[in-house]
Enzyme design. Structure first.
Site, PDB file in Angstrom:
ATOM      1  N   HIS A 186      41.142   1.902  -1.946  1.00 24.18           N
ATOM      2  CA  HIS A 186      40.945   1.352  -0.530  1.00 24.18           C
ATOM      3  C   HIS A 186      39.793   2.242  -0.041  1.00 24.18           C
ATOM      4  O   HIS A 186      39.363   2.807  -1.229  1.00 24.18           O
ATOM      5  CB  HIS A 186      42.009   2.345   0.468  1.00 24.18           C
ATOM      6  N   ASP A 199      45.832  -6.688  -0.160  1.00 22.80           N
ATOM      7  CA  ASP A 199      45.329  -5.647  -0.653  1.00 22.80           C
ATOM      8  C   ASP A 199      46.109  -5.615  -2.271  1.00 22.80           C
ATOM      9  O   ASP A 199      45.816  -4.849  -3.147  1.00 22.80           O
ATOM     10  CB  ASP A 199      46.331  -5.162   0.038  1.00 22.80           C
ATOM     11  N   GLU A 234      68.800 -15.252  -3.569  1.00 20.82           N
ATOM     12  CA  GLU A 234      68.581 -15.763  -4.623  1.00 20.82           C
ATOM     13  C   GLU A 234      68.345 -15.218  -5.716  1.00 20.82           C
ATOM     14  O   GLU A 234      68.293 -16.244  -6.959  1.00 20.82           O
ATOM     15  CB  GLU A 234      66.888 -15.816  -3.940  1.00 20.82           C
ATOM     16  N   GLU A 270      61.705 -13.401   0.298  1.00 17.18           N
ATOM     17  CA  GLU A 270      62.296 -12.434  -0.927  1.00 17.18           C
ATOM     18  C   GLU A 270      62.454 -11.205  -0.608  1.00 17.18           C
ATOM     19  O   GLU A 270      62.499 -10.456   0.409  1.00 17.18           O
ATOM     20  CB  GLU A 270      60.259 -12.350  -1.136  1.00 17.18           C
ATOM     21  N   ASP A 274      42.848  -4.433   7.964  1.00 17.15           N
ATOM     22  CA  ASP A 274      43.168  -3.068   8.290  1.00 17.15           C
ATOM     23  C   ASP A 274      41.838  -1.088   7.696  1.00 17.15           C
ATOM     24  O   ASP A 274      41.572  -0.826   8.353  1.00 17.15           O
ATOM     25  CB  ASP A 274      44.485  -2.160   8.163  1.00 17.15           C
ATOM     26  N   SER A 288      47.156   1.511   5.340  1.00 20.35           N
ATOM     27  CA  SER A 288      47.939   0.878   6.705  1.00 20.35           C
ATOM     28  C   SER A 288      48.554   1.675   7.879  1.00 20.35           C
ATOM     29  O   SER A 288      48.477   0.658   9.239  1.00 20.35           O
ATOM     30  CB  SER A 288      48.186  -0.376   5.809  1.00 20.35           C
ATOM     31  N   GLU A 308      50.188 -11.115   8.940  1.00 19.28           N
ATOM     32  CA  GLU A 308      49.621 -10.906   7.967  1.00 19.28           C
ATOM     33  C   GLU A 308      49.361 -11.495   6.551  1.00 19.28           C
ATOM     34  O   GLU A 308      50.310 -11.677   5.908  1.00 19.28           O
ATOM     35  CB  GLU A 308      49.928  -8.964   7.584  1.00 19.28           C
ATOM     36  N   HIS A 349      44.672  -3.389  -5.580  1.00 22.04           N
ATOM     37  CA  HIS A 349      45.005  -2.419  -5.978  1.00 22.04           C
ATOM     38  C   HIS A 349      45.414  -2.711  -7.891  1.00 22.04           C
ATOM     39  O   HIS A 349      45.560  -2.311  -8.332  1.00 22.04           O
ATOM     40  CB  HIS A 349      46.541  -2.160  -5.156  1.00 22.04           C
TER      41      HIS A 349
END
Lengths: 528, 238
Positions: A491, A335, A237, A286, A376, A111, A330, A339
């Site tokens: 990819h 992705d 958190e 996060e 991408d 990417s 994005e 994966h």
């Protein structure tokens, strides 16, 4: 008569593009008319040669054409239709091209160089973010980085007085968002503790907060908190420690460096933001990547906004600038799901990504805003077999007229969606027994933690194929079968699509090098 | 120790200690004070899938427990795992690769996706309260000079025999067997952590390790550590 003909055309187009559970099937006349209507509309399409006031660049990370097709069908089926006739929001944009994604040194890219190509107009080598190909991997010297850095469209937008924002479901320091504002020869140097000893090039998180063109970046929303807070400060958190060793609390720096700035980390804080009184917003929801959309509402303990909500909030802040804005959004976890070999989460992530695009389309004027939607790179994700129309896209392949699933030459059913490689290989792995693999920990697991899904480091050869049934393969956590056993699915190198609408969108046509995307954006914004 | 051996241990430990999914409905024990201990365990795995029982491997590993930290390490000290309970009850889990000075993190974000929630009691004692309650108390014994309860029963189709140290909330042994295999975990040594010669790796030292989010493995195909981790086992056919 002409009026009724027009109505019929609209009805036909509607049937072919929306689809409902019990929609009347299009007749041959409907098909013909819908096709005609498409051409009719195309003939009336007028290129918008105005300069764009705003540019929104949407990146579906890893969203190859097969992912778009499968997501379109999944989305349509969740709405009650057959699915195939459905269109995701961005598929309705008028212009389309294909993008060649290879990098200077990779046939199948990562990417970092792909996003660099899109936002700088220059292809570079793997792992590099907005520096040219002459910088060696992991170059530590900041002077060399500065001498070889490539100006990004976001930087140029700021230099021209526009506002600029970045939104992602990945860490906001991850390769795709980072390429818009950072310059480094190692995409993994996201925090200061990630860098090699002696590296003088600033880490990516620091580059985001220290970005100093025209008052700094205006909106940054995503994940990745721990790279912004020092190791002496606990995460609000989860209570885990921050990762910065330089003592800097970049979330504090953000609010002190910028005017009318706010930092938020949960849904409540996000909801409380008034775009009219906030000029610089940093939201880190996060410690690392945010939740998958499929898990977000049910499992996030402090609540976090969806990609659509983040996109809308970003636009509401950025649009206050009368000169316009550049926004990059994005869908970063498409992705990650691929994966992991889990089609369900890849498709639901894409579904949410499409919702974010729709929100942007609804919130902007196509006469003045160029919207580009692309990926991408692709993934080795396939749609195969001869399933009948409306067959569940996550299900077993069942042919036209068949009452039972199609069988392979071993006499076993198979799914429509598969991966050419990855974690779904059906031999026994070091983490799960022989047979179908699952994203979640199985009830008789042998793995101590189980928190990583199926992340194998070894496989034994498969003995035939597993016996599949619909309940198993349509489970949210099912990992589609993979031919080549790998620890993570990879990819893919084929071209990805570019969808576009708005000023200069017609410049996207044919098969393009990926770096052309920058040049269209620069042309649209009048930077050339 | 090779990474492959380490992973075998992790698997085996998991097989013995974590065979039940640790779901949210397991008993919460956040208030239970547990003593700080340092233990050494031995693990023996025997396969019954051949005509004659075949010893697959025997190995040793360390276990350290603090009120809010559990850490394990293989006997060679190359690899380990660490669970930390934070002030708000979240549990941070990392795999530790000491030679590479690298920690692989498993983020809370990705745990729900895996239907996973840690049970601190089970992490601290290797068996959940539910599992212990399922096992029938057979008799009281003495092991390593300590009171021990011999408990037996069946869980998930496997025969389970446990020697449980009720004062320490730890197993002195766990034997789990089914038709295919027998796994035995045995406590070799237990001492208060404060006087133990073998200490866990300090948190300060671990914080200096390079940290990688496991979710990023797919995008780190060129990273030397990730390459090594994957290739260490990837080529190996059993």
């Amino acid at each position: 008569m002409q009026f009724f003909k027009k109505l019929n055309l609209i009805a036909a187009v509607s049937i072919l593009t929306v689809g409902t559970a019990h929609a009347v099937e299009p007749t041959p006349v409907d098909w013909f008319n819908a096709g005609y209507q498409t051409v009719f509309n195309a003939k009336r399409l007028i290129a918008n040669n105005r300069h764009a006031k705003n540019v929104i660049l949407f990146i579906g990370d890893g969203m190859g054409v097969s992912t778009i097709t499968a997501s379109r069908i999944y989305d349509g089926q969740t709405k009650g239709g057959h699915g195939e006739e459905n269109s995701l929001s961005f598929e309705k944009l008028p212009y389309l091209a294909l993008s060649k994604t290879y990098s200077v040194d990779q046939q199948t890219p990562d990417s970092a160089p792909t996003m660099t190509a899109m936002v700088t107009g220059v292809k570079t080598i793997g792992d590099s973010l907005s520096v040219n190909q002459y910088v060696v991997h992991s170059e530590k010297n900041a002077n060399i980085i500065n001498a070889n850095k490539l100006a990004t469209i976001l930087e140029q937008a700021k230099q021209h007085g526009l506002s600029a924002g970045i939104v992602s479901t990945a860490r906001i320091t991850h390769a795709t968002p980072a390429a818009t504002y950072a310059h480094t020869a190692n995409r993994d140097w996201e925090g200061d503790s990630d860098k090699l000893a002696g590296a003088t090039v600033p880490d990516i998180a620091a580059q985001l907060v220290d970005f100093n063109i025209s008052g700094g970046i205006d909106v940054a929303l995503g994940g990745g908190r721990t790279r912004f807070i020092p190791n002496t400060v606990k995460d609000p958190e989860y209570g885990v420690s921050g990762k910065r060793k330089d003592g800097r609390n970049l979330t504090v720096d953000w609010t002190t460096k910028h005017r009318n700035a706010r930092y938020v980390w949960n849904q409540a804080g996000f909801d409380a933001i008034d775009p009219n009184t906030t000029d610089h917003l940093l939201g880190l929801f996060e410690p690392s990547h945010v939740h998958y959309e499929a898990d977000r509402v049910a499992y996030d303990q402090s609540g976090e906004p969806s990609l659509t909500q983040m996109t809308t909030k970003a636009i509401d802040i950025l649009k206050k600038n009368q000169k316009g804005y550049f926004l990059m959004v994005e869908g970063g976890r498409i992705d990650h799901a691929h994966h992991s070999g889990n089609a369900y989460r890849a498709l639901t992530e894409t579904q949410q990504f499409a919702a974010a695009v729709k929100a942007a389309m609804d919130a902007t004027d196509p006469l003045e805003t160029l919207i580009i939607v692309t990926a991408d790179h692709s993934h080795v994700f396939t749609i195969g077999g001869y399933p009948q129309r409306g067959n569940p896209i996550l299900g077993l392949t069942q042919g036209v007229g068949a009452t039972t699933p199609d069988l392979d030459l071993l006499g076993l059913p198979y799914t429509t969606l598969n991966y050419a490689n990855g974690t779904g290989y059906t031999g026994a792995s070091n983490a799960q027994p022989a047979g179908s693999k699952t994203f979640t920990i199985p009830a008789t697991a042998g793995w101590a933690s189980g928190s990583e899904g199926h992340n194998p480091t070894s496989f034994q050869p498969a003995n035939g194929r597993p016996i599949l049934d619909s309940a198993k393969v349509e489970d949210d956590n099912y990992l589609q079968e993979a031919i080549v056993p790998l620890s993570a699915e990879t990819h893919a190198a084929e071209d990805v699509a570019i969808f576009a609408g708005g000023p200069k969108a017609h410049l996207f046509h044919g098969i393009l090098e990926q770096n052309v995307i920058y040049h269209v954006m620069a042309e649209a914004l009048g930077f050339n | 120790m090779k990474i492959s051996d380490f992973l075998k241990i992790v698997m085996a430990v998991g097989f013995i200690t974590f065979s039940l999914p640790v779901f949210a409905d397991t008993v919460s024990d956040s208030d239970q004070p547990l003593s700080e201990v340092a233990c050494r365990y031995e693990m023996k795995v025997t396969s019954f899938s051949t005509p004659k029982p075949k010893a697959l491997f025997t190995t040793a590993w360390f276990f350290w427990r603090k009120p809010n930290m559990i850490q394990t390490q293989d006997a060679d000290g190359d690899h380990g795992e660490i669970w930390e309970r934070t002030a708000n009850g979240s549990i941070q889990y990392r795999k530790l690769y000491h030679i590479d000075k690298t920690a692989v993190e498993y983020m809370p974000t990705d745990m729900p996706a895996n239907n996973m929630k840690f049970d601190w009691f089970k992490l601290s004692g290797m068996l959940s309260k539910e599992e212990l309650n399922t096992l029938k108390l057979i008799k009281i014994k003495s092991v390593l000079g300590r009171n021990a309860e011999l408990r037996k029963g069946n869980i998930n189709g496997q025969a389970l025999e446990v020697l449980w140290l009720p004062n320490e909330n730890l197993p002195a042994s766990i034997i789990r067997k089914d038709k295919k295999s027998r796994m035995e975990l045995r406590l070799i040594d237990i001492t208060p952590l404060s006087v133990s010669a073998k200490k866990p790796v300090a948190l300060e030292e671990i914080s200096d390790y390079r940290h990688i989010d496991a979710a990023d493995f797919g995008d780190m195909e060129n990273d030397p550590f990730v390459k090594k981790l994957m290739s260490a086992e990837g080529h190996h056919h059993h």
